[in-house]
Design a protein around this motif. Structure first.
Motif, PDB file in Angstrom:
ATOM      1  N   ARG A 295       0.826  -1.214   0.000  1.00  0.00           N
ATOM      2  CA  ARG A 295       0.000   0.000   0.000  1.00  0.00           C
ATOM      3  C   ARG A 295       0.860   1.264   0.000  1.00  0.00           C
ATOM      4  NH1 ARG A 295      -0.698  -1.843   5.358  1.00  0.00           N
ATOM      5  NH2 ARG A 295       0.013  -0.393   6.976  1.00  0.00           N
ATOM      6  N   ASN A 296       2.139   1.131   0.403  1.00  0.00           N
ATOM      7  CA  ASN A 296       3.045   2.278   0.397  1.00  0.00           C
ATOM      8  C   ASN A 296       3.996   2.283  -0.794  1.00  0.00           C
ATOM      9  OD1 ASN A 296       2.014   3.338   2.780  1.00  0.00           O
ATOM     10  ND2 ASN A 296       3.557   2.364   4.079  1.00  0.00           N
ATOM     11  N   SER A 297       3.797   1.401  -1.756  1.00  0.00           N
ATOM     12  CA  SER A 297       4.690   1.337  -2.907  1.00  0.00           C
ATOM     13  C   SER A 297       4.674   2.654  -3.678  1.00  0.00           C
ATOM     14  CB  SER A 297       4.276   0.202  -3.849  1.00  0.00           C
ATOM     15  OG  SER A 297       4.921   0.313  -5.107  1.00  0.00           O
ATOM     16  N   TRP A 298       5.852   3.140  -4.047  1.00  0.00           N
ATOM     17  CA  TRP A 298       5.955   4.359  -4.857  1.00  0.00           C
ATOM     18  C   TRP A 298       5.240   4.198  -6.192  1.00  0.00           C
ATOM     19  CZ3 TRP A 298       8.074   4.396  -9.736  1.00  0.00           C
ATOM     20  CH2 TRP A 298       8.794   3.245 -10.099  1.00  0.00           C
ATOM     21  N   SER A 299       5.143   2.963  -6.671  1.00  0.00           N
ATOM     22  CA  SER A 299       4.565   2.707  -7.982  1.00  0.00           C
ATOM     23  C   SER A 299       3.067   2.414  -7.919  1.00  0.00           C
ATOM     24  CB  SER A 299       5.295   1.534  -8.647  1.00  0.00           C
ATOM     25  OG  SER A 299       4.703   1.203  -9.874  1.00  0.00           O
ATOM     26  N   THR A 300       2.696   1.357  -7.229  1.00  0.00           N
ATOM     27  CA  THR A 300       1.309   0.878  -7.287  1.00  0.00           C
ATOM     28  C   THR A 300       0.534   1.074  -5.990  1.00  0.00           C
ATOM     29  OG1 THR A 300       2.003  -1.346  -6.610  1.00  0.00           O
ATOM     30  CG2 THR A 300       1.921  -0.883  -8.985  1.00  0.00           C
TER      31      THR A 300
ATOM     32  N   GLY B 160      18.156   9.340 -15.011  1.00  0.00           N
ATOM     33  CA  GLY B 160      19.013   9.255 -13.834  1.00  0.00           C
ATOM     34  C   GLY B 160      18.487  10.035 -12.652  1.00  0.00           C
ATOM     35  N   ALA B 161      17.226  10.474 -12.716  1.00  0.00           N
ATOM     36  CA  ALA B 161      16.668  11.339 -11.676  1.00  0.00           C
ATOM     37  C   ALA B 161      16.633  10.675 -10.309  1.00  0.00           C
ATOM     38  CB  ALA B 161      15.255  11.786 -12.075  1.00  0.00           C
ATOM     39  N   VAL B 162      16.237   9.403 -10.256  1.00  0.00           N
ATOM     40  CA  VAL B 162      16.168   8.721  -8.957  1.00  0.00           C
ATOM     41  C   VAL B 162      17.573   8.544  -8.389  1.00  0.00           C
ATOM     42  CG1 VAL B 162      15.639   6.510  -7.854  1.00  0.00           C
ATOM     43  CG2 VAL B 162      13.935   7.617  -9.315  1.00  0.00           C
ATOM     44  N   HIS B 163      18.521   8.202  -9.233  1.00  0.00           N
ATOM     45  CA  HIS B 163      19.902   8.031  -8.757  1.00  0.00           C
ATOM     46  C   HIS B 163      20.468   9.347  -8.218  1.00  0.00           C
ATOM     47  CE1 HIS B 163      23.772   5.968  -8.501  1.00  0.00           C
ATOM     48  NE2 HIS B 163      24.329   7.087  -8.928  1.00  0.00           N
ATOM     49  N   ARG B 164      20.081  10.448  -8.827  1.00  0.00           N
ATOM     50  CA  ARG B 164      20.604  11.746  -8.397  1.00  0.00           C
ATOM     51  C   ARG B 164      19.899  12.303  -7.164  1.00  0.00           C
ATOM     52  NH1 ARG B 164      20.172  12.833 -13.883  1.00  0.00           N
ATOM     53  NH2 ARG B 164      18.323  14.097 -13.474  1.00  0.00           N
ATOM     54  N   HIS B 165      18.759  11.748  -6.818  1.00  0.00           N
ATOM     55  CA  HIS B 165      17.984  12.304  -5.705  1.00  0.00           C
ATOM     56  C   HIS B 165      18.784  12.268  -4.402  1.00  0.00           C
ATOM     57  CE1 HIS B 165      14.753  13.374  -3.056  1.00  0.00           C
ATOM     58  NE2 HIS B 165      14.803  12.216  -2.435  1.00  0.00           N
ATOM     59  N   ARG B 166      18.866  13.376  -3.706  1.00  0.00           N
ATOM     60  CA  ARG B 166      19.651  13.499  -2.483  1.00  0.00           C
ATOM     61  C   ARG B 166      18.796  13.114  -1.276  1.00  0.00           C
ATOM     62  NH1 ARG B 166      24.961  13.906  -3.335  1.00  0.00           N
ATOM     63  NH2 ARG B 166      25.279  15.370  -1.598  1.00  0.00           N
TER      64      ARG B 166
ATOM     65  N   ALA C 256       7.876   8.093   3.914  1.00  0.00           N
ATOM     66  CA  ALA C 256       8.324   9.380   3.383  1.00  0.00           C
ATOM     67  C   ALA C 256       9.268   9.183   2.206  1.00  0.00           C
ATOM     68  CB  ALA C 256       9.006  10.189   4.478  1.00  0.00           C
ATOM     69  N   GLY C 257      10.161   8.195   2.312  1.00  0.00           N
ATOM     70  CA  GLY C 257      11.077   7.907   1.215  1.00  0.00           C
ATOM     71  C   GLY C 257      10.356   7.392  -0.021  1.00  0.00           C
ATOM     72  N   GLN C 258       9.355   6.551   0.195  1.00  0.00           N
ATOM     73  CA  GLN C 258       8.550   6.069  -0.929  1.00  0.00           C
ATOM     74  C   GLN C 258       7.841   7.242  -1.610  1.00  0.00           C
ATOM     75  OE1 GLN C 258       7.984   3.028  -2.364  1.00  0.00           O
ATOM     76  NE2 GLN C 258       9.251   1.780  -1.014  1.00  0.00           N
ATOM     77  N   GLY C 259       7.367   8.180  -0.810  1.00  0.00           N
ATOM     78  CA  GLY C 259       6.704   9.347  -1.379  1.00  0.00           C
ATOM     79  C   GLY C 259       7.649  10.193  -2.216  1.00  0.00           C
ATOM     80  N   GLN C 260       8.883  10.369  -1.730  1.00  0.00           N
ATOM     81  CA  GLN C 260       9.873  11.108  -2.497  1.00  0.00           C
ATOM     82  C   GLN C 260      10.227  10.390  -3.790  1.00  0.00           C
ATOM     83  OE1 GLN C 260      11.634  14.181  -2.132  1.00  0.00           O
ATOM     84  NE2 GLN C 260       9.792  14.498  -0.915  1.00  0.00           N
TER      85      GLN C 260
END
Length: 280
Positions: free
Chosen positions: A64-69, A240-246, A263-267
């Motif tokens: 239910r907290n998956s960033w995708s689904t 490369g956006a996810v890899h660059r995310h700080r 919170a990380g899944q949301g980001q």
């Protein structure tokens, strides 16, 4: 009742229904019914990050907290964002904790059976997070396995759109976490040993080992980008956006100090969504 009366009542009922329906215009589609051309099915492929692992109170998948689904209220997932304009959309999560690129082909077959219109792919962390750096998946093998999975999607769902997501920067996780004693203790229990074992060591061998993992993840990202390009216009690389995310330590859970919390899944969802091109 005489048949002519039955016929008359049927005609009267039809006239009443027509009047209530706006003088013969088509009725609004029932809630949840897809419009023509609207995506009907979103499928997530990949590893534990896409299952929401560790984002609830224990170290288990929490889809239910998956960033995708995910469909929970704590994460504004790709699915929830798409549902705003596609209320009939359904989602299936075919990712699996521990999955490496070798598992993608089987997951892709599931996506074909699901009749996927949209597919997210996040894979590669487990190919690098092995017991030792020599056990990491060779780059060429990784590419072959990704290509095989994309081939299944191309053959089975040629019109599906694919979002290929870059691997989070795990070396950054070591950088920001190796001075946090709680993280170091958690990692010492076998979390991504190739990178995070002996997290506080400054010995040349430890430094070199971490650098090899960092370089391998960057090489995997390069292959993901190339595989997506080879797939064609229906595959979107996140640039490369996810890899660059700080990301920060308050975006990983406080149990293994590795997997994203809610919170990380949301980001992750925010970054991937902005890179997807699916908003339009």
């Amino acid at each position: 009742m005489p048949r002519r009366w039955i016929a008359a009542l049927a005609c009267l009922a039809a006239l009443v229904a027509l009047a209530c329906d706006g003088s013969g215009e088509a009725s609004p589609r029932p809630s949840g019914t897809p419009r023509p051309g609207e995506p009907r099915v979103l499928v997530a492929l990949g590893d534990s990050v896409s299952t929401g692992y560790g984002s609830c109170l224990v170290l288990v998948s929490c889809e239910r907290n998956s960033w995708s689904t995910g469909d929970g209220l704590r994460v504004e997932s790709i699915y929830r964002r798409l549902r705003a304009d596609a209320p009939g959309l359904r989602a299936y999560n075919r990712a699996a904790p521990g999955a490496r690129a070798s598992a993608l082909t089987g997951q892709a077959r599931s996506a074909v059976r699901d009749k996927a219109d949209l597919v997210t792919v996040l894979i590669g962390a487990n190919d690098a997070c092995r017991g030792d750096v020599d056990d990491m998946t060779p780059v060429a093998t990784f590419r072959d396995q990704v290509d095989a999975a994309l081939g299944v999607l191309r053959e089975g769902r040629p019109k599906a759109r694919v979002l290929m997501v870059s691997i989070p920067d795990l070396h950054r996780l070591w950088q920001i976490g190796h001075t946090e004693p709680r993280a170091v203790r958690a990692w010492s229990r076998g979390v991504c040993p190739a990178l995070l074992a002996d997290a506080t060591s400054t010995a040349p061998a430890a430094v070199a080992r971490r650098a090899r993992v960092r370089d391998r993840i960057e090489a995997y990202d390069g292959q993901l980008r190339a595989a997506c390009r080879a797939y064609g216009s229906r595959c979107r690389w996140d640039g490369g956006a996810v890899h660059r995310h700080r990301f920060t330590l308050d975006q990983v859970n406080a149990l293994d100090w590795f997997h994203p919390n809610a919170a990380g899944q949301g980001q992750l969802a925010e970054v991937a969504w902005n890179a997807s091109g699916w908003a339009s």
